[in-house]
Design a protein around this motif. Structure first.
Motif, PDB file in Angstrom:
ATOM      1  N   TYR A  52       0.838  -1.195   0.000  1.00  0.00           N
ATOM      2  CA  TYR A  52       0.000   0.000   0.000  1.00  0.00           C
ATOM      3  C   TYR A  52       0.876   1.250   0.000  1.00  0.00           C
ATOM      4  N   LEU A  86      -7.987   5.885  -6.263  1.00  0.00           N
ATOM      5  CA  LEU A  86      -7.478   4.531  -6.049  1.00  0.00           C
ATOM      6  C   LEU A  86      -6.757   4.061  -7.296  1.00  0.00           C
ATOM      7  N   VAL A  88      -5.051   0.789  -8.420  1.00  0.00           N
ATOM      8  CA  VAL A  88      -4.927  -0.608  -8.012  1.00  0.00           C
ATOM      9  C   VAL A  88      -4.433  -1.414  -9.207  1.00  0.00           C
ATOM     10  N   LEU A  97      -9.077  -4.443  -2.589  1.00  0.00           N
ATOM     11  CA  LEU A  97      -9.813  -3.275  -3.050  1.00  0.00           C
ATOM     12  C   LEU A  97     -11.040  -3.034  -2.174  1.00  0.00           C
ATOM     13  N   MET A 113     -11.827   5.349  -8.799  1.00  0.00           N
ATOM     14  CA  MET A 113     -10.864   4.330  -9.247  1.00  0.00           C
ATOM     15  C   MET A 113     -10.202   4.794 -10.543  1.00  0.00           C
TER      16      MET A 113
END
Length: 123
Positions: A52, A86, A88, A97, A113
């Motif tokens: 992270y 985000l 990812v 997630l 996202m």
């Protein structure tokens, strides 16, 4: 005759795009402070290894929520708080997630996202 009609049509097209009928003219009040507040979004990244990052700073899964909480402005309503982007990895487990989304929900954060544009089939 056709060229005159063409120029008239072109003129009206150009003029109609410049005029905005939905504009409300307001005289705004003056303020002593002219400081503009620009909210920088908070970036939360999770790489393929499950690591992270908050604004490129490495954090653990357990310290993610306190890190996000520290970046919030105390006393501000949820609408005034910065949004979270985000980022990812595509191959990441969905549960990670969902865990981040739950943290955002608890903190009442707006989360977006980040995605990548899909490439054309022939390229």
């Amino acid at each position: 005759m056709n060229d005159i009609m063409f120029f008239l049509m072109l003129f009206f097209l150009i003029v109609s795009t410049m005029v905005n009928p939905n504009v409300i003219k307001l005289l705004l009040p003056n303020a002593k402070s002219s400081k503009q507040v620009m909210k920088q979004p908070i970036t939360v990244s999770i790489n393929a290894a499950g690591e992270y990052f908050v604004n490129k700073k490495p954090v653990t899964a357990t310290t993610l929520e306190p890190e996000l909480q520290a970046l919030l402005v105390p006393g501000q309503p949820a609408e005034a708080q910065p949004s979270v982007v985000l980022r990812v990895d595509a191959g990441l487990n969905v549960q990670k997630l969902v865990d981040v989304l739950e943290i955002g929900n608890r903190l009442k954060l707006k989360m977006v996202m980040a995605t990548q544009a899909q490439q054309a089939a022939g390229k």
